[in-house]
Write a protein that holds these residues in place. Structure first.
Motif, mmCIF file in Angstrom:
data_model
loop_
_atom_site.group_PDB
_atom_site.id
_atom_site.type_symbol
_atom_site.label_atom_id
_atom_site.label_comp_id
_atom_site.label_asym_id
_atom_site.label_seq_id
_atom_site.Cartn_x
_atom_site.Cartn_y
_atom_site.Cartn_z
ATOM 1 N N ALA A 1 23.002 13.073 16.302
ATOM 2 C CA ALA A 1 21.967 13.843 17.009
ATOM 3 C C ALA A 1 20.607 13.641 16.328
ATOM 4 O O ALA A 1 19.572 13.515 16.992
ATOM 5 C CB ALA A 1 22.339 15.325 17.031
ATOM 6 N N PHE A 2 20.633 13.589 15.013
ATOM 7 C CA PHE A 2 19.396 13.365 14.236
ATOM 8 C C PHE A 2 18.798 11.992 14.592
ATOM 9 O O PHE A 2 17.592 11.864 14.855
ATOM 10 C CB PHE A 2 19.743 13.471 12.745
ATOM 11 N N ALA A 3 19.635 10.971 14.635
ATOM 12 C CA ALA A 3 19.139 9.622 14.948
ATOM 13 C C ALA A 3 18.587 9.564 16.375
ATOM 14 O O ALA A 3 17.558 8.927 16.633
ATOM 15 C CB ALA A 3 20.261 8.599 14.771
ATOM 16 N N ARG A 4 19.260 10.269 17.278
ATOM 17 C CA ARG A 4 18.776 10.281 18.683
ATOM 18 C C ARG A 4 17.461 11.038 18.784
ATOM 19 O O ARG A 4 16.496 10.568 19.384
ATOM 20 C CB ARG A 4 19.795 10.980 19.587
ATOM 21 N N GLU A 5 17.447 12.240 18.171
ATOM 22 C CA GLU A 5 16.269 13.106 18.303
ATOM 23 C C GLU A 5 15.023 12.432 17.736
ATOM 24 O O GLU A 5 13.934 12.522 18.304
ATOM 25 C CB GLU A 5 16.548 14.418 17.561
ATOM 26 N N THR A 6 15.182 11.743 16.606
ATOM 27 C CA THR A 6 14.011 11.125 15.962
ATOM 28 C C THR A 6 13.770 9.702 16.473
ATOM 29 O O THR A 6 12.825 9.046 16.028
ATOM 30 C CB THR A 6 14.206 11.066 14.427
ATOM 31 N N LYS A 7 14.661 9.227 17.328
ATOM 32 C CA LYS A 7 14.600 7.822 17.772
ATOM 33 C C LYS A 7 14.470 6.911 16.544
ATOM 34 O O LYS A 7 13.566 6.069 16.452
ATOM 35 C CB LYS A 7 13.445 7.593 18.744
ATOM 36 N N LEU A 8 15.365 7.131 15.611
ATOM 37 C CA LEU A 8 15.330 6.434 14.317
ATOM 38 C C LEU A 8 15.292 4.916 14.518
ATOM 39 O O LEU A 8 16.124 4.362 15.250
ATOM 40 C CB LEU A 8 16.580 6.836 13.526
ATOM 41 N N THR A 9 14.339 4.267 13.843
ATOM 42 C CA THR A 9 14.258 2.804 13.975
ATOM 43 C C THR A 9 15.126 2.151 12.902
ATOM 44 O O THR A 9 15.499 2.781 11.914
ATOM 45 C CB THR A 9 12.812 2.306 13.801
ATOM 46 N N ALA B 1 14.152 -0.096 10.785
ATOM 47 C CA ALA B 1 13.377 -0.157 9.536
ATOM 48 C C ALA B 1 13.434 1.190 8.810
ATOM 49 O O ALA B 1 13.546 1.241 7.583
ATOM 50 C CB ALA B 1 11.935 -0.531 9.838
ATOM 51 N N GLU B 2 13.373 2.271 9.571
ATOM 52 C CA GLU B 2 13.425 3.598 8.936
ATOM 53 C C GLU B 2 14.795 3.862 8.317
ATOM 54 O O GLU B 2 14.897 4.393 7.210
ATOM 55 C CB GLU B 2 13.093 4.684 9.976
ATOM 56 N N TRP B 3 15.850 3.451 9.013
ATOM 57 C CA TRP B 3 17.193 3.700 8.453
ATOM 58 C C TRP B 3 17.438 2.820 7.226
ATOM 59 O O TRP B 3 18.072 3.238 6.267
ATOM 60 C CB TRP B 3 18.264 3.537 9.528
ATOM 61 N N GLU B 4 16.854 1.618 7.249
ATOM 62 C CA GLU B 4 16.938 0.750 6.066
ATOM 63 C C GLU B 4 16.276 1.461 4.863
ATOM 64 O O GLU B 4 16.799 1.471 3.760
ATOM 65 C CB GLU B 4 16.200 -0.542 6.367
ATOM 66 N N LYS B 5 15.125 2.093 5.117
ATOM 67 C CA LYS B 5 14.438 2.851 4.054
ATOM 68 C C LYS B 5 15.301 4.007 3.587
ATOM 69 O O LYS B 5 15.364 4.324 2.393
ATOM 70 C CB LYS B 5 13.105 3.416 4.578
ATOM 71 N N GLY B 6 15.943 4.668 4.535
ATOM 72 C CA GLY B 6 16.833 5.781 4.197
ATOM 73 C C GLY B 6 17.964 5.323 3.294
ATOM 74 O O GLY B 6 18.304 5.975 2.304
ATOM 75 N N ILE B 7 18.544 4.177 3.620
ATOM 76 C CA ILE B 7 19.643 3.646 2.800
ATOM 77 C C ILE B 7 19.118 3.241 1.423
ATOM 78 O O ILE B 7 19.755 3.510 0.406
ATOM 79 C CB ILE B 7 20.347 2.480 3.527
#
Ligand code: BEZ
Ligand code: FE
Length: 290
Positions: free
Chosen positions: A38-46, A48-54
């Protein structure tokens, strides 16, 4: 399961996890997957952003050592520690409130007799701490075990100091209250301190324009049979950062007057040639329901 897309992936993972034999693990993983998706959908996570998160989570893990627990700092600064503490320690009115454990407790603190100086020679303003451990009816709880830990007058815990021998401790002790529930010891006044902020959590705080400071406090963990374990702090009235604690741990009921005294005679009747402080703080333990 093939050809999964953004609409079908969540249910596919939930179905795959559904045969986990442990029902609590199943419940936690179901909720975690639902909320993460739900978090990924709500924020439309890209990507590149998830790579930064990891990258961030990897750095949090890589900086951890036996004395540097970055995941606790992350949980604390996200308010998750306070949420988990609060929802697990709902107590009857009058019980001492719990607060965050923090990363600086050690398992092998030294034992001291009541009245001992637990500072191990730390420089600072002498502080005489005492009180009584009570039950919810106001009766003394005899012989409780109290663990105490604190920062020094520059805001550092012993475990943060470079070159410290593994078995050398400052400002920490295990004490046993007497048969009347009383405890007392001598130490020094701790200062406010920033939580360790030279790692990824510090970078996160900086990006959020948040400061890393905690108000001055003394940690207690109190253990007694038939009572819920109490993990808490006592904060200094009128101290800095009480309303902006980096880890959201302050509760009004845990703020106390750290009383200043002139040189003269200490609470043990000994001459003292410098100003000193005292703290009187009683703890009320929650009985374990039977
Ligand atoms: C502490 O009070 O020792 C503490 C709590 C949370 C994060 C860092 C330190
Ligand atoms: Fe602390």
């Amino acid at each position: 399961m093939r050809n999964l897309d953004e609409h079908t992936i969540t249910q596919a993972v939930l179905t795959r996890n559904a045969s986990a034999p442990d029902p609590r693990l199943r419940e936690i993983m179901t909720s975690l997957v639902q909320h993460l998706h739900a978090f990924a959908r709500e924020t439309k996570l890209t990507e590149a952003e998830w790579e930064k998160g990891i990258e961030f989570l990897t750095a949090v893990g890589q900086i951890c050592t036996p004395t540097r627990q970055e995941f606790i700092l992350l949980s604390d600064t996200l308010g998750l520690s306070t949420l988990v503490t609060a929802q697990n320690h709902k107590k009857p009115e009058g019980c001492t409130e719990a607060t965050v454990f923090g990363p600086f407790h050690v398992l092998d603190a030294p034992r001291f007799d009541l009245g001992a100086d637990i500072s191990a020679g730390l420089p600072g303003v002498p502080w005489f701490v005492r009180g009584t451990v009570r039950d919810i009816d106001g009766n003394p709880v005899p012989n409780a075990t109290l663990e105490v830990w604190q920062a020094d007058d520059a805001g550092f815990y012993d475990v943060q100091k470079a070159g410290r021998a593994a078995n050398s401790f400052e400002g920490r002790a295990i004490l046993q209250a007497d048969s009347e529930g009383r405890y007392h010891f001598k130490t020094i006044i701790p200062d406010c301190y920033p939580i360790p902020h030279d790692g990824p959590v510090g970078k996160m705080l900086e990006a959020l324009e948040r400061h890393p400071w905690r108000p001055a406090h003394l940690h207690f963990m109190i253990i007694s049979p038939n009572h819920e374990r109490l993990v808490t702090h006592v904060f200094r009235e009128h101290g800095e950062y009480l309303d902006s604690d980096a880890v959201f741990g302050v509760r009004s009921s845990l703020i106390a007057d750290w009383v200043a005294h002139d040189a003269g005679t200490d609470p043990y009747g000994q001459a003292i040639d410098t100003p000193w402080f005292s703290l009187d703080f009683d703890f009320v333990l929650n009985p374990i329901a039977r």
